[in-house]
Design a protein around this motif. Structure first.
Motif, PDB file in Angstrom:
ATOM      1  N   GLY A 203       0.637  -1.404  -0.154  1.00 36.55           N
ATOM      2  CA  GLY A 203       0.092   0.004  -0.078  1.00 36.55           C
ATOM      3  C   GLY A 203       0.690   1.198  -0.043  1.00 36.55           C
ATOM      4  N   GLY A 204       1.856   1.368  -0.635  1.00 33.42           N
ATOM      5  CA  GLY A 204       2.663   2.668  -0.724  1.00 33.42           C
ATOM      6  C   GLY A 204       2.409   3.499  -1.855  1.00 33.42           C
ATOM      7  N   VAL A 205       2.321   5.080  -1.589  1.00 28.66           N
ATOM      8  CA  VAL A 205       2.148   5.941  -2.468  1.00 28.66           C
ATOM      9  C   VAL A 205       3.458   6.932  -2.433  1.00 28.66           C
ATOM     10  CG1 VAL A 205       0.916   7.122  -0.930  1.00 28.66           C
ATOM     11  CG2 VAL A 205       0.744   7.735  -3.301  1.00 28.66           C
ATOM     12  N   ARG A 206       4.164   6.900  -3.823  1.00 24.45           N
ATOM     13  CA  ARG A 206       5.333   7.786  -3.755  1.00 24.45           C
ATOM     14  C   ARG A 206       5.408   8.334  -5.310  1.00 24.45           C
ATOM     15  NH1 ARG A 206       9.383   4.613  -6.881  1.00 24.45           N
ATOM     16  NH2 ARG A 206       8.469   2.500  -7.173  1.00 24.45           N
ATOM     17  N   GLN A 207       6.219   9.527  -5.260  1.00 29.84           N
ATOM     18  CA  GLN A 207       6.295  10.019  -6.555  1.00 29.84           C
ATOM     19  C   GLN A 207       7.677  10.084  -6.976  1.00 29.84           C
ATOM     20  OE1 GLN A 207       4.778  12.698  -4.086  1.00 29.84           O
ATOM     21  NE2 GLN A 207       2.956  11.259  -4.485  1.00 29.84           N
ATOM     22  N   GLN A 208       8.611   9.041  -6.200  1.00 33.21           N
ATOM     23  CA  GLN A 208       9.874   8.867  -6.731  1.00 33.21           C
ATOM     24  C   GLN A 208       9.942   8.087  -8.070  1.00 33.21           C
ATOM     25  OE1 GLN A 208      12.928   9.389  -3.690  1.00 33.21           O
ATOM     26  NE2 GLN A 208      11.168   9.665  -2.265  1.00 33.21           N
TER      27      GLN A 208
ATOM     28  N   SER B 115       0.486   9.420  -9.609  1.00 33.45           N
ATOM     29  CA  SER B 115       1.049   9.029  -8.269  1.00 33.45           C
ATOM     30  C   SER B 115       0.517  10.453  -7.400  1.00 33.45           C
ATOM     31  CB  SER B 115       2.420   8.573  -7.939  1.00 33.45           C
ATOM     32  OG  SER B 115       2.256   7.113  -8.161  1.00 33.45           O
ATOM     33  N   LEU B 116       0.882  11.390  -7.912  1.00 33.45           N
ATOM     34  CA  LEU B 116       0.501  12.783  -7.457  1.00 33.45           C
ATOM     35  C   LEU B 116      -1.034  12.874  -7.096  1.00 33.45           C
ATOM     36  CD1 LEU B 116       2.862  15.308  -8.895  1.00 33.45           C
ATOM     37  CD2 LEU B 116       2.610  14.977  -6.475  1.00 33.45           C
ATOM     38  N   PHE B 117      -1.854  12.474  -8.197  1.00 33.10           N
ATOM     39  CA  PHE B 117      -2.985  12.527  -8.019  1.00 33.10           C
ATOM     40  C   PHE B 117      -3.671  11.394  -7.078  1.00 33.10           C
ATOM     41  CE2 PHE B 117      -7.400  10.835  -9.358  1.00 33.10           C
ATOM     42  CZ  PHE B 117      -8.197  12.101  -8.969  1.00 33.10           C
ATOM     43  N   GLY B 118      -2.954  10.289  -7.088  1.00 30.98           N
ATOM     44  CA  GLY B 118      -3.159   9.126  -5.946  1.00 30.98           C
ATOM     45  C   GLY B 118      -3.101   9.690  -4.676  1.00 30.98           C
ATOM     46  N   TYR B 119      -1.890  10.302  -4.416  1.00 27.44           N
ATOM     47  CA  TYR B 119      -1.972  10.938  -2.965  1.00 27.44           C
ATOM     48  C   TYR B 119      -3.044  11.920  -2.731  1.00 27.44           C
ATOM     49  CZ  TYR B 119      -0.670  14.459   0.323  1.00 27.44           C
ATOM     50  OH  TYR B 119      -0.598  15.351   1.366  1.00 27.44           O
TER      51      TYR B 119
ATOM     52  N   GLU C 167       9.710  19.476  -9.874  1.00 21.74           N
ATOM     53  CA  GLU C 167       9.269  20.390 -10.850  1.00 21.74           C
ATOM     54  C   GLU C 167       7.843  19.843 -11.230  1.00 21.74           C
ATOM     55  OE1 GLU C 167      11.687  19.761 -14.398  1.00 21.74           O
ATOM     56  OE2 GLU C 167      13.165  21.115 -13.745  1.00 21.74           O
ATOM     57  N   LEU C 168       7.403  18.755 -11.099  1.00 27.70           N
ATOM     58  CA  LEU C 168       5.923  18.354 -11.432  1.00 27.70           C
ATOM     59  C   LEU C 168       5.056  18.364 -10.045  1.00 27.70           C
ATOM     60  CD1 LEU C 168       6.542  15.043 -13.706  1.00 27.70           C
ATOM     61  CD2 LEU C 168       5.780  17.343 -14.394  1.00 27.70           C
ATOM     62  N   GLY C 169       5.443  18.815  -9.228  1.00 32.44           N
ATOM     63  CA  GLY C 169       4.718  18.920  -7.847  1.00 32.44           C
ATOM     64  C   GLY C 169       5.022  18.249  -6.699  1.00 32.44           C
ATOM     65  N   ALA C 170       6.033  17.054  -6.906  1.00 29.00           N
ATOM     66  CA  ALA C 170       6.423  16.430  -5.486  1.00 29.00           C
ATOM     67  C   ALA C 170       7.179  17.218  -4.885  1.00 29.00           C
ATOM     68  CB  ALA C 170       7.154  15.292  -6.249  1.00 29.00           C
TER      69      ALA C 170
ATOM     70  N   TYR D   3      14.723  11.824   0.125  1.00 27.94           N
ATOM     71  CA  TYR D   3      13.601  11.691   1.163  1.00 27.94           C
ATOM     72  C   TYR D   3      12.310  12.509   0.744  1.00 27.94           C
ATOM     73  CZ  TYR D   3      11.499  12.118   5.670  1.00 27.94           C
ATOM     74  OH  TYR D   3      10.589  12.181   6.755  1.00 27.94           O
ATOM     75  N   GLY D   4      11.128  11.810   0.706  1.00 27.59           N
ATOM     76  CA  GLY D   4       9.901  12.361   0.433  1.00 27.59           C
ATOM     77  C   GLY D   4       9.486  12.940   1.618  1.00 27.59           C
ATOM     78  N   THR D   5       9.398  14.517   1.504  1.00 31.58           N
ATOM     79  CA  THR D   5       9.056  15.081   2.688  1.00 31.58           C
ATOM     80  C   THR D   5       7.407  15.361   2.801  1.00 31.58           C
ATOM     81  OG1 THR D   5       9.546  17.171   1.869  1.00 31.58           O
ATOM     82  CG2 THR D   5      11.471  16.262   3.021  1.00 31.58           C
ATOM     83  N   ASP D   6       6.801  15.318   2.030  1.00 32.67           N
ATOM     84  CA  ASP D   6       5.250  15.366   1.829  1.00 32.67           C
ATOM     85  C   ASP D   6       4.911  14.550   0.534  1.00 32.67           C
ATOM     86  OD1 ASP D   6       2.754  16.220   2.494  1.00 32.67           O
ATOM     87  OD2 ASP D   6       3.102  18.404   1.376  1.00 32.67           O
TER      88      ASP D   6
END
Length: 440
Positions: free
Chosen positions: A85-90, A100-104, A147-150, A177-180
């Motif tokens: 169940g992970g969600v990431r933009q990396q 994945s941005l929309f998924g978040y 640049e895309l919003g991550a 590291y994904g901070t948000d």
């Protein structure tokens, strides 16, 4: 250390999970199988249920009949509910980042879309580590992602040690590291949320297995032959069909002569099941990763994250191509942990030297053997067949975006939000791979 012997004294959590899912799923009877529908969706996992949700959400005041046919009514072997169940933009591809941005956004605001459902989103981010060989790639990917919003930041080995004092940075050149906008959630809750809301909007969910198709005089698909489990077969006529059968999508596609026909039908849908193991462990080691620990991925692909408040962790690692296990069962290879997973855990996090495995399970990736990315969109031969399959392990976080995209293609004839054209079946015909850049 004698850890291997402990495996055989531990109950496999997968068996417990299957029993729990059976109890939950059996409490809700499937809908009766109709003779026809406007849209037939093959597969009631994340992609299929999301497609049904979006189609009915957008046509609540219209008479659009949507039928979802799922062969595994209890979802005991469904990829969706057996994922972590992970969600990431990396990612390195813009399409995967955007989906994945929309998924978040969708998952973190689940109640506004799905009603009274708790997706239990844990916003602790991802931490991807790179060696010297992968540092430049990690840096380039991070630039595109932001640049895309991550929201992620690059960390030097010294900063990594300061931020995560439990981490050994030996042979690590850089971390991201994904901070948000990253973390993990409850896949079962998301699936049930899609299904519940789609049903409230008028979609039907029936139990059955598609084992054939019928064609009209123009050579287009006109009906699916469905086995209902009682020895009977019925033809369900449709105007439009969505193939979202997860790991079985390639097999279902062959029933429509995809991969065995002439001209473009010679090109198969290269989706097949791949078995992946998840191990649950805890540790009494000193300097243990805390509650806010991100999902951490080593350069060799080994990952781990916290699981709940009881001090447990989940971990796993995808095998090399020449180590792929057989997919006949969902049995767990306990020796794989000893030989391929634990050594990396112990060297990367000293507190994991003395871990104790509590349980384990296995699930299927719907693996795209062509380029390990999803195939989305209309089939070039069958004008009424749409595909959403082959996401190769990162599909659960993209179910909101893919379901929305399929609904746009069916209802409006084109993508309206995210342009996912490059992920279409045409790339298989043209032999143009859409590869995620590996980070090592």
């Amino acid at each position: 250390m004698q850890r291997l012997g402990r495996f055989f004294r531990l109950a496999n959590v997968q068996q417990q999970l299957r029993r729990q899912l059976s109890v939950v799923a059996s409490s809700a009877c499937g809908d009766a199988l109709p003779d026809r529908c406007d849209v037939l969706i093959i597969g009631g996992g994340g992609m299929g249920a999301s497609s049904a949700y979006w189609l009915k959400c957008k046509t609540q005041n219209q008479k659009l009949s949507v039928l979802v046919v799922e062969r595994d009514a209890c979802y005991t072997s469904a990829s969706t509910v057996l994922s972590v169940g992970g969600v990431r933009q990396q990612f390195s591809l813009a399409e995967n980042i955007q989906m994945s941005l929309f998924g978040y956004d969708f998952i973190s605001n689940g109640r506004s879309h799905l009603g009274d459902v708790d997706l239990n989103f844990q916003p602790h981010g991802y931490l991807i580590l790179a060696s010297d060989k992968g540092a430049d790639t990690l840096s380039r990917n991070s630039k595109l992602q932001n640049e895309l919003g991550a929201c992620n930041e690059l960390l030097s080995p010294e900063t990594l040690r300061q931020r995560f004092p439990w981490l050994s940075t030996e042979d690590i050149a850089l971390g991201c590291y994904g901070t948000d906008k990253e973390g993990w959630f409850d896949p079962w809750a998301l699936l049930m949320g899609f299904k519940k809301q789609a049903r409230e909007y008028g979609a039907q969910f029936a139990t059955g297995e598609v084992n054939g198709f019928e064609w009209n005089d123009e050579g287009q698909l006109s009906a699916a032959v469905v086995s209902t489990g009682d020895g009977q077969q019925r033809a369900v006529k449709f105007d439009t069909c969505v193939l979202a059968a997860g790991a079985q999508s390639g097999q279902v596609a062959r029933l429509a002569n995809i991969g065995t026909g002439q001209d473009v039908l010679r090109v198969p849908l290269p989706v097949e099941p791949r078995k992946r193991y998840v191990y649950v462990f805890n540790t009494q080691g000193h300097n243990c990763p805390g509650l806010a620990t991100p999902l951490t991925i080593d350069p060799d692909g080994t990952y781990f994250r916290r699981d709940g408040l009881g001090g447990n962790f989940l971990c796993g690692r995808s095998p090399a191509d020449d180590e792929e296990p057989e997919c006949d069962t969902l049995d767990v290879d306990h020796g794989y942990f000893e030989s391929n997973v634990w050594p990396t855990l112990a060297s990367r996090v000293p507190a994991f030297e003395s871990i104790k495995v509590q349980s384990s399970w296995a699930g299927y990736y719907d693996h795209n053997s062509f380029d390990a990315n999803g195939v989305i969109g209309r089939h070039p031969h069958y004008k009424n067949l749409y595909i959403a399959a082959g996401f190769s392990g990162h599909g659960i976080q993209q179910t909101p975006a893919v379901g929305r995209a399929i609904s746009e293609l069916i209802l409006e004839g084109k993508y309206k939000t995210l342009d996912l054209s490059r992920l279409g079946f045409e790339r298989l015909v043209a032999q143009q791979r859409m590869l995620e850049v590996n980070i090592v």
